[in-house]
Design an enzyme around this catalytic site. Structure first.
Site, PDB file in Angstrom:
ATOM      1  N   HIS A 113       0.834  -1.206   0.000  1.00 28.93           N
ATOM      2  CA  HIS A 113       0.000   0.000   0.000  1.00 28.93           C
ATOM      3  C   HIS A 113       0.867   1.255   0.000  1.00 28.93           C
ATOM      4  O   HIS A 113       1.918   1.280   0.631  1.00 28.93           O
ATOM      5  CB  HIS A 113      -0.889   0.013   1.248  1.00 28.93           C
ATOM      6  CG  HIS A 113      -1.872  -1.106   1.296  1.00 28.93           C
ATOM      7  ND1 HIS A 113      -2.828  -1.292   0.332  1.00 28.93           N
ATOM      8  CD2 HIS A 113      -2.053  -2.098   2.200  1.00 28.93           C
ATOM      9  CE1 HIS A 113      -3.558  -2.358   0.643  1.00 28.93           C
ATOM     10  NE2 HIS A 113      -3.100  -2.875   1.770  1.00 28.93           N
ATOM     11  N   SER A 149       3.103  -4.669   3.758  1.00 27.95           N
ATOM     12  CA  SER A 149       3.751  -3.482   3.193  1.00 27.95           C
ATOM     13  C   SER A 149       4.817  -2.945   4.134  1.00 27.95           C
ATOM     14  O   SER A 149       5.870  -2.486   3.706  1.00 27.95           O
ATOM     15  CB  SER A 149       2.730  -2.364   2.977  1.00 27.95           C
ATOM     16  OG  SER A 149       1.573  -2.842   2.379  1.00 27.95           O
TER      17      SER A 149
HETATM   18  C1  LIG Z   1      -7.568 -10.474   4.650  1.00 26.39           C
HETATM   19  C2  LIG Z   1      -6.235  -9.806   4.786  1.00 26.39           C
HETATM   20  C3  LIG Z   1      -5.780  -8.915   3.808  1.00 26.39           C
HETATM   21  C4  LIG Z   1      -4.560  -8.272   3.959  1.00 26.39           C
HETATM   22  N1  LIG Z   1      -4.097  -7.500   2.933  1.00 26.39           N
HETATM   23  C5  LIG Z   1      -2.894  -6.883   3.071  1.00 26.39           C
HETATM   24  C6  LIG Z   1      -2.334  -6.116   2.025  1.00 26.39           C
HETATM   25  O1  LIG Z   1      -2.870  -6.063   0.907  1.00 26.39           O
HETATM   26  N2  LIG Z   1      -1.200  -5.436   2.241  1.00 26.39           N
HETATM   27  C7  LIG Z   1      -0.554  -5.490   3.448  1.00 26.39           C
HETATM   28  O2  LIG Z   1       0.455  -4.827   3.625  1.00 26.39           O
HETATM   29  N3  LIG Z   1      -1.023  -6.277   4.438  1.00 26.39           N
HETATM   30  C8  LIG Z   1      -2.159  -6.977   4.285  1.00 26.39           C
HETATM   31  N4  LIG Z   1      -2.625  -7.778   5.278  1.00 26.39           N
HETATM   32  C9  LIG Z   1      -1.846  -7.909   6.491  1.00 26.39           C
HETATM   33  C10 LIG Z   1      -0.650  -8.833   6.332  1.00 26.39           C
HETATM   34  O3  LIG Z   1      -1.032 -10.021   5.683  1.00 26.39           O
HETATM   35  C11 LIG Z   1      -0.103  -9.164   7.686  1.00 26.39           C
HETATM   36  O4  LIG Z   1       0.116  -7.967   8.382  1.00 26.39           O
HETATM   37  C12 LIG Z   1       1.202  -9.913   7.640  1.00 26.39           C
HETATM   38  O5  LIG Z   1       1.112 -11.045   6.834  1.00 26.39           O
HETATM   39  C13 LIG Z   1       1.563 -10.308   9.050  1.00 26.39           C
HETATM   40  O6  LIG Z   1       2.738 -11.053   9.049  1.00 26.39           O
HETATM   41  P1  LIG Z   1       3.192 -11.760  10.380  1.00 26.39           P
HETATM   42  O7  LIG Z   1       4.516 -12.325  10.112  1.00 26.39           O
HETATM   43  O8  LIG Z   1       3.041 -10.828  11.511  1.00 26.39           O
HETATM   44  O9  LIG Z   1       2.085 -12.850  10.650  1.00 26.39           O
HETATM   45  P2  LIG Z   1       1.941 -14.350  10.114  1.00 26.39           P
HETATM   46  O10 LIG Z   1       2.140 -14.452   8.681  1.00 26.39           O
HETATM   47  O11 LIG Z   1       0.676 -14.861  10.681  1.00 26.39           O
HETATM   48  O12 LIG Z   1       3.158 -15.076  10.787  1.00 26.39           O
HETATM   49  C14 LIG Z   1       3.177 -15.404  12.147  1.00 26.39           C
HETATM   50  C15 LIG Z   1       3.804 -16.754  12.248  1.00 26.39           C
HETATM   51  O13 LIG Z   1       3.993 -17.075  13.615  1.00 26.39           O
HETATM   52  C16 LIG Z   1       3.771 -18.437  13.776  1.00 26.39           C
HETATM   53  N5  LIG Z   1       3.481 -18.738  15.160  1.00 26.39           N
HETATM   54  C17 LIG Z   1       2.389 -18.415  15.865  1.00 26.39           C
HETATM   55  N6  LIG Z   1       2.458 -18.917  17.088  1.00 26.39           N
HETATM   56  C18 LIG Z   1       3.649 -19.557  17.179  1.00 26.39           C
HETATM   57  C19 LIG Z   1       4.293 -20.296  18.212  1.00 26.39           C
HETATM   58  N7  LIG Z   1       3.728 -20.473  19.406  1.00 26.39           N
HETATM   59  N8  LIG Z   1       5.502 -20.837  17.956  1.00 26.39           N
HETATM   60  C20 LIG Z   1       6.094 -20.683  16.739  1.00 26.39           C
HETATM   61  N9  LIG Z   1       5.507 -19.995  15.728  1.00 26.39           N
HETATM   62  C21 LIG Z   1       4.312 -19.439  15.958  1.00 26.39           C
HETATM   63  C22 LIG Z   1       2.598 -18.695  12.864  1.00 26.39           C
HETATM   64  O14 LIG Z   1       2.477 -20.069  12.569  1.00 26.39           O
HETATM   65  C23 LIG Z   1       2.909 -17.829  11.673  1.00 26.39           C
HETATM   66  O15 LIG Z   1       3.582 -18.513  10.657  1.00 26.39           O
HETATM   67  C24 LIG Z   1      -3.811  -8.477   5.113  1.00 26.39           C
HETATM   68  C25 LIG Z   1      -4.243  -9.399   6.072  1.00 26.39           C
HETATM   69  C26 LIG Z   1      -5.422 -10.095   5.884  1.00 26.39           C
HETATM   70  C27 LIG Z   1      -5.819 -11.140   6.847  1.00 26.39           C
END
Ligand SMILES: Cc1cc2nc3c(=O)[nH]c(=O)nc-3n(C[C@H](O)[C@H](O)[C@H](O)COP(=O)(O)OP(=O)(O)OC[C@H]3O[C@@H](n4cnc5c(N)ncnc54)[C@H](O)[C@@H]3O)c2cc1C
Ligand SMILES: Cc1cc2nc3c(=O)[nH]c(=O)nc-3n(C[C@H](O)[C@H](O)[C@H](O)COP(=O)(O)OP(=O)(O)OC[C@H]3O[C@@H](n4cnc5c(N)ncnc54)[C@H](O)[C@@H]3O)c2cc1C
Lengths: 424, 497
Positions: free
Chosen positions: B52, B355
C-alpha cells in the site's frame, strides 16, 4: 527424429486422437504424428479398467485399456510416429506447434493439418464454490481413479461422492471392491447426470444410496476431511434450512462435470461455442481455422467412447484431405440449431453435398429429462426432414439422430436445420 | 538447554522472516522457530498481496509511519531477493457523485502521512484506463506507489536469504513458554526442547498476544481474528489493468478487485470478527458477499470465472496509538517493553503489515541498538537471493538451455501453470526445503490454475516421495495427519508379492 514437418499432427492419444491418426493415414496422409504428454498412448482409457467400452464399435464389452490397445496396435502397424512424454505448449493459427520433451528439449513442429484431441478436465471444488475448510481428502473422481487404477493407492476408507457423473458412480463401485465404504452419492439436480446403466450397475447393485436434490453445504476437518455437511435443496437449488445432516467420512469425491480442454485451441484462434465449451465444427470436425480439426471430448463431452472413435475417424479423414489439398470447399452450408428442449447440437454446420455420399450423425443433449416416449425430430423450412422415437430423453445420455443420404433433397439451398425433442 | 543463540525469532511470517533477513547482516547467531510445517503459511500467505502507498492508515499512527517508511525500500528489495513485485499503482474508485468527496479526504490524509505521487483522475479517464470498471465511476484517486507482490514469495525469499547468511530455521517447532531469570529472558521452551537466547523477538502474528502474555507484557492486549474471504478468477476470462479499491467505510477498506502478479483477478476481502484463530473456512454467505461487492467495481464478474477461494485472518489488536493527540485504538506494537529484559515485542501487525514489514525489520534493528546491542556487520554478508528457473516465464531458447542442463525441466507436471519436474525437485532441495504439497504449490504456483491440482496431484505425490525418500502414503498436504493416501490397493499389494 530429424524431420519436424508432418502432413497431419494429432495432439492427444485418447480414443479420439488414435482414431484420427489412423484415419488420416488410411485416407492418404503419408506422415502422421501423434503427440501425447503421458508416457503411454491411450488417454483417459488407461485408467478406466472397468468394462463398458466398445459395445457399438466392436459389439464387445471391453475394459478401457483393451479398447485402446486395438487402436494402438493399428497405429504401430500403420507406422504412425508418436512422441510420448511430450507436451504441446503452444500453437499458432498457421499450424505450428511448440513442444517440450526431456530428451528433445523445445521443438517446433509444422503440420499440414492439425487435429486437436486433448480431451477434457474435471470441474473442481472451487468452480462449484464449495464452502468450508481446505483439508486433504477432497479429490475429483478422475484423480482418485488414477490413484486407485494406475498408481495403486487407496485415497481413503469412508467416502461421500458429490455429483452423479459417470466417473463418480464407477468409482463408487471400484472403491467398494477395494473394501472402502461409500456412504452416499449426492446430486444437486432432480435427475441423474450420468448414464442409467451406471446407476444400476454401480450404485443399486451395491446398495449405495443416491440422494437427488442434495448437495454438500460445507467441508469439515482441518488436516484431513472429517465429515461433510449435506443438505437438501429446493427447485432453485437453494439449501433448505433444517435439512442439514453431518456425514462422517475421510474423503469427498467430486464428479460434478467435465470441461473440454481448449487452451491450445484458443491460442490457435479457434472459435469456441460457449454452450459446449468446445470448438464450432462442421461434420468433418473442421473448426473455424482452416486446417485445424477437433475430435472427441475436446469438442463436447461424450458419454460413450464409441462415438469418440467415430468423431476421430471423421476428423482424421478431413485432416488428411486438407493436407493433400483435396478437401472440397462447398458453396452450400446448413446450420444446425438447438430447438425445443435441446441444449446443443454437434456438428454446428454441415455441407449438404457430403450428405449425398455419407450419413451425418447429429449428436445432442436435452435440457430437461422427459420420462416418457419422445420424438427426436429434425425440421427444415417448416418441414419435417426425419424423426426418430425414443423411450425417454435424459440429460445424462447423449441423443444421436442420423441424417441419411436419402434426405439430401431437403437441402437444395443453404439453410437451417432445427432439432426438437418433445413428448410423443 | 541444547543450544544457545543471540536471538530467537518466534514466528516465520513475513515479519519474522524479514526481520531475520535484515538481522543476518550482523555478527549474531539467530534461530527462527515456526510452529507450522512451513514458513509463511498463515496470514502471510492469505491476504490481498498489495504494497500500500500509505494514504489509508490514521495519520500519526505507527501503521502510517511504518507503511510510508517501507514504500521506498520495496523496489530495491525485490531486486535483491528476486520476488514478484509490480508497481502498477492503485486506484480508489468513487461510484456515483456522492462518493467523490471522500477521495479528497484520502488525498489530504495521504499528504499528512507523507505519501507522494497521488492524483485525482476523472470518471472518463478511469473508464479509459480500465474498460471493465463500473461505468458509473465518477472519479478515482490514483497512487503511483501502489504495487502487487507475491506475499509468500516475499516471505520465502527473505527466509532463504537469511539462511544463506547463517540463520537457522526450525519449522514444526512451536514456542511454548519463555525461560526467565531475574526479569530477563534467557531462553524459550518449545515442543522440541529448550533453546537459550539473549533476545527473543515476538513475531507470532495471530498469537502475538499469547506470546507477550507469557512474558507478563501488556496483559490487556488482545488479538481478535478478523476473517477476510476471497475469490480468485481465471485470467483466461479477463485480466484487470490494475488495483481497485472502493471508497473505504468505517470498518474496512471494502471489497476490492485487483489484478495479481499471476494475472488472475482477486476479489475480496470480507471483514468479520471471530474468536477462533485457526478457522480459515469459507462460508457461502462470505463468498456471496465478495461476489456482490466485487460487482460494484467490476460488474461483469460471474461465478463461472471463479477458479479458487481462500480466507485469511487479520491479527487485529487493541493497542492504543502512542503518538500524543492521536485517538486510535488499533495500532501496531513495535517495542522493547520496559517490564522485562530481552524481548522485542511485535504485535497487532494487521494490514498494512506486509507493506510495512521491511520498515518493521529496520525498526527492530534500531531498537536493539538503542538497547545497547553492539551490532557488527559481517564482511561477507550476501544480500542477493538468486531466483530459480521458472519455465512459465522463459522464452523457448531459455527453456531449451535449461533442459539441456537438466532434462527434468523438459517434463511439465502442472499443465495449467506449466510447472516442470525440474522446478519441483529444485524446491524440495532449496535452502528452506518444500516437504509438502502445499509448500510446493506456494513456491511454484502449481495447482493454482483451472484444474486446481487434479492433474498434478498424483504426480507431485510421487516426486515428493521419491525425493524425500518416504512412502507415497506419508506424503501430506500440510504436514501432520493431512496425508493424501491411505494404503496401497489390494491389487497393488498382490502385485508386490
Ligand atoms: C484479509 C487480509 C488482507 C490483507 N491485505 C494486506 C495487504 O494487501 N497489504 C498489506 O500490507 N497487508 C495486508 N494484510 C496484512 C498482512 O497479511 C499481515 O500484516 C502480515 O502477513 C503479518 O505477518 P506476520 O509475520 O506478523 O504474521 P503471520 O504471517 O501470521 O506469521 C506469524 C507466524 O507465527 C507463527 N506462530 C504463531 N504462534 C507460534 C508459536 N507459538 N511458535 C512458533 N511460531 C508461531 C505462525 O504459525 C505464523 O507462521 C492483510 C491481512 C489479511 C488477513
Ligand atoms: C473417467 C472416465 C470414465 C469413462 N468411462 C466410460 C465407459 O465406461 N464407457 C464408455 O464408453 N465411455 C467412458 N468414458 C468416456 C470416454 O472414455 C471418453 O469420452 C473418451 O476416452 C474421450 O476420448 P478423447 O480422445 O476425447 O480424450 P482423452 O482420452 O481424455 O485423451 C486426451 C489425451 O490428450 C492428451 N493431451 C491433452 N493436452 C495435451 C497437450 N497439450 N500435449 C500433449 N498431449 C495432451 C492427454 O494426455 C490425453 O491422453 C469415460 C470417460 C472418463 C473421463
Amino acid at each position: 527424429m530429424t524431420n519436424l514437418h508432418y502432413d497431419v499432427v494429432v495432439v492427444g492419444s485418447g480414443p479420439g486422437g488414435l482414431a484420427a491418426a489412423i484415419s488420416a493415414r488410411q485416407n492418404g496422409a503419408e506422415k502422421v504424428l501423434i503427440i501425447e504428454r503421458d508416457i503411454e498412448l491411450g488417454g483417459i482409457l488407461l485408467q478406466c479398467i472397468h468394462n463398458g467400452f466398445g459395445v457399438e464399435v466392436f459389439k464387445e464389452d471391453l475394459p478401457g485399456p483393451s479398447y485402446a490397445q486395438r487402436f494402438i496396435q493399428q497405429v504401430h502397424d500403420l507406422k504412425i510416429d508418436t512422441l510420448l512424454d511430450s507436451m504441446v505448449l503452444e500453437t499458432t493459427p498457421d499450424r505450428r506447434l511448440f513442444i517440450t520433451n526431456r530428451k528433445l528439449g523445445i521443438r517446433e513442429i509444422k503440420a499440414g493439418a492439425l487435429v486437436f484431441a486433448m480431451g477434457c478436465r474435471e470441474r473442481t471444488r472451487a468452480q462449484i464454490r464449495l464452502p468450508g475448510s481446505r483439508p486433504a481428502g477432497v479429490y475429483t473422481a478422475g484423480t482418485a481413479q488414477r490413484w486407485v487404477n494406475v498408481e495403486g493407492y487407496m485415497p481413503g476408507k469412508r467416502f461421500v461422492i458429490l455429483g452423479s457423473g459417470d466417473i463418480g458412480m464407477i468409482m463408487a463401485r471400484r472403491l467398494t471392491f477395494e473394501g472402502a465404504k461409500v456412504e452416499r452419492v449426492l446430486e444437486i439436480m432432480p435427475y441423474l447426470s450420468g448414464l442409467t446403466r451406471n446407476y444400476v450397475q454401480c450404485l443399486q447393485d451395491f446398495d449405495i444410496p443416491l440422494q437427488l436434490n442434495h448437495t454438500v453445504k460445507r467441508i469439515i476437518g482441518n488436516n484431513r476431511v472429517e465429515a461433510i455437511e449435506a443438505a437438501a435443496v429446493d427447485e432453485q437449488r437453494r439449501i433448505i434450512p433444517g435439512s442439514e445432516e453431518i456425514i462422517p467420512c475421510d474423503t469427498l469425491l467430486l464428479s460434478v462435470g467435465l470441461i473440454p480442454e481448449n487452451e491450445l485451441s484458443r491460442q490457435a484462434g479457434v472459435r469456441i461455442d460457449p454452450v459446449t465449451a468446445g470448438a464450432f465444427v462442421d461434420s468433418r470436425f473442421h473448426t473455424s481455422v482452416p486446417g485445424i480439426f477437433s475430435a472427441g471430448n475436446v469438442v463436447h463431452v461424450y458419454d460413450l467412447v464409441d462415438w469418440v472413435t467415430q468423431a476421430g475417424l471423421a476428423a482424421g479423414k478431413g485432416a488428411a484431405l486438407f493436407a493433400q489439398g483435396k478437401l472440397a470447399v462447398s458453396d452450400k452450408v446448413v446450420r444446425t440449431q438447438a430447438g425445443e428442449n435441446v441444449r446443443y447440437i454437434v456438428p454446428h454446420t454441415f455441407d449438404p453435398n457430403l450428405l449425398a455420399e455419407e450419413a451425418i450423425p447429429l449428436q445432442m443433449r436435452v435440457k430437461q429429462p422427459i420420462e416418457a416416449p419422445v420424438w427426436v425430430e429434425a425440421v427444415c423450412n417448416g418441414k419435417s426432414v426425419t424423426r426418430k422415437a425414443l423411450p425417454y430423453a435424459r440429460p445424462g445420455e447423449m441423443v444421436t439422430l442420423n441424417l441419411k443420404p436419402d434426405v439430401v433433397d431437403s437441402f437444395r439451398e443453404s439453410g437451417t436445420l432445427t432439432v426438437n425433442i418433445t413428448e410423443r | 538447554m541444547s543450544e544457545t543463540y543471540d536471538i530467537i525469532i518466534i514466528g516465520g511470517g513475513v515479519v519474522g522472516c524479514m526481520t531475520a533477513r535484515f538481522l543476518s547482516r550482523y555478527k549474531l547467531s539467530i534461530l527462527l522457530i515456526e510452529k507450522e510445517i512451513d514458513i509463511g503459511s498463515v496470514t502471510s500467505a492469505a491476504n490481498t498481496a498489495l504494497v500500500h502507498p500509505g494514504y489509508d492508515p490514521v495519520s500519526g499512527s505507527l501503521k502510517a509511519k511504518m507503511n510510508v517508511a517501507a514504500v521506498p525500500l520495496w523496489l530495491n528489495l525485490s531486486e535483491e531477493l528476486n520476488f514478484a513485485y509490480e508497481r502498477c499503482g492503485d486506484f480508489v474508485v468513487a461510484i456515483g457523485q456522492e462518493e467523490l468527496p471522500q477521495l479528497d479526504e484520502l488525498v489530504e490524509r495521504g499528504k499528512r502521512n507523507g505519501v507522494t505521487g497521488m492524483s485525482i483522475v476523472s470518471g472518463d479517464e478511469m473508464r479509459k484506463r480500465e474498460p471493465l470498471i463500473n461505468p458509473a465511476v465518477s472519479g478515482a484517486l490514483f497512487a503511483e506507489t501502489g504495487a502487487m507482490c507475491d506475499p509468500f514469495g516475499v516471505t520465502l525469499a527473505a527466509a532463504e536469504n537469511a539462511v544463506m547468511n547463517g540463520v537457522t530455521i526450525l519449522r514444526d517447532t512451536a514456542f511454548e513458554d519463555f525461560i526467565i531469570q531475574n526479569k530477563r529472558i534467557v531462553g524459550v521452551k518449545t515442543n522440541r526442547g529448550a533453546f537459550g537466547c539473549r533476545w527473543a523477538i515476538n513475531a507470532a502474528g495471530l498469537y502475538s498476544d499469547v506470546v507477550m502474555h507469557k512474558a507478563g507484557v501488556r496483559p490487556e492486549f488482545k488479538i481478535t481474528p478478523r476473517k477476510g474471504e476471497y475469490l480468485i478468477l481465471d485470467r483466461a476470462d479477463f485480466e484487470l489493468q490494475s488495483v481497485y479499491f472502493p471508497v473505504p467505510t468505517e470498518i474496512s477498506k471494502g471489497i476490492m478487485a485487483t489484478n495479481s502478479v499471476h494475472g488472475n483477478t482477486i476479489l475480496g476481502p470480507t471483514a468479520h470478527d471471530q474468536d477462533d484463530k485457526e478457522d480459515k473456512t469459507n462460508s457461502e454467505s462470505g463468498l456471496q458477499e465478495v461476489l456482490e461487492g466485487g460487482r460494484k467495481l467490476i460488474p461483469c464478474v460471474d461465478p463461472r470465472h471463479v477458479i479458487a477461494v481462500f480466507a485469511g485472518l487479520r491479527a487485529a489488536g487493541n493497542a492504543p496509538c502512542e503518538t500524543p493527540g492521536v485517538d486510535y485504538g488499533h495500532d501496531f506494537i513495535v517495542e522493547i517493553p520496559a517490564t522485562i529484559q530481552g524481548l522485542v515485542n511485535l504485535g497487532g501487525i494487521e494490514s498494512p503489515g506486509l507493506s510495512s514489514s521491511p520498515a518493521i525489520a529496520l525498526r527492530v534493528i534500531d531498537l536493539l541498538k538503542d538497547a545497547g546491542e553492539k551490532l557488527v556487520e559481517k564482511s561477507d554478508w550476501n544480500p542477493i537471493r538468486p531466483a530459480r528457473p521458472r519455465f512459465r516465464h522463459m522464452t523457448h531458447a531459455q527453456r531449451q538451455a535449461v533442459i539441456e542442463k537438466d532434462e527434468r525441466y523438459g517434463r511439465v507436471v502442472c499443465r495449467c501453470e506449466n510447472v516442470t519436474e525440474g522446478e519441483i525437485v529444485a524446491e524440495i532441495h532449496s535452502p528452506v526445503p518444500a516437504t509438502t504439497y502445499d509448500a510446493i504449490k506456494r513456491r511454484t504456483w502449481l495447482g493454482t490454475g483451472r484444474c486446481q491440482g487434479g492433474f498434478d496431484l498424483p504426480r507431485v505425490t510421487h516426486i515428493l516421495a521419491r525425493e524425500l525418500g518416504i512412502s507415497e502414503t506419508a506424503v501430506s498436504k500440510k504436514g501432520g495427519d493431512s496425508t493424501f493416501l491411505l494404503r496401497p490397493t489390494k491389487q497393488a499389494e498382490d502385485d508386490h508379492d
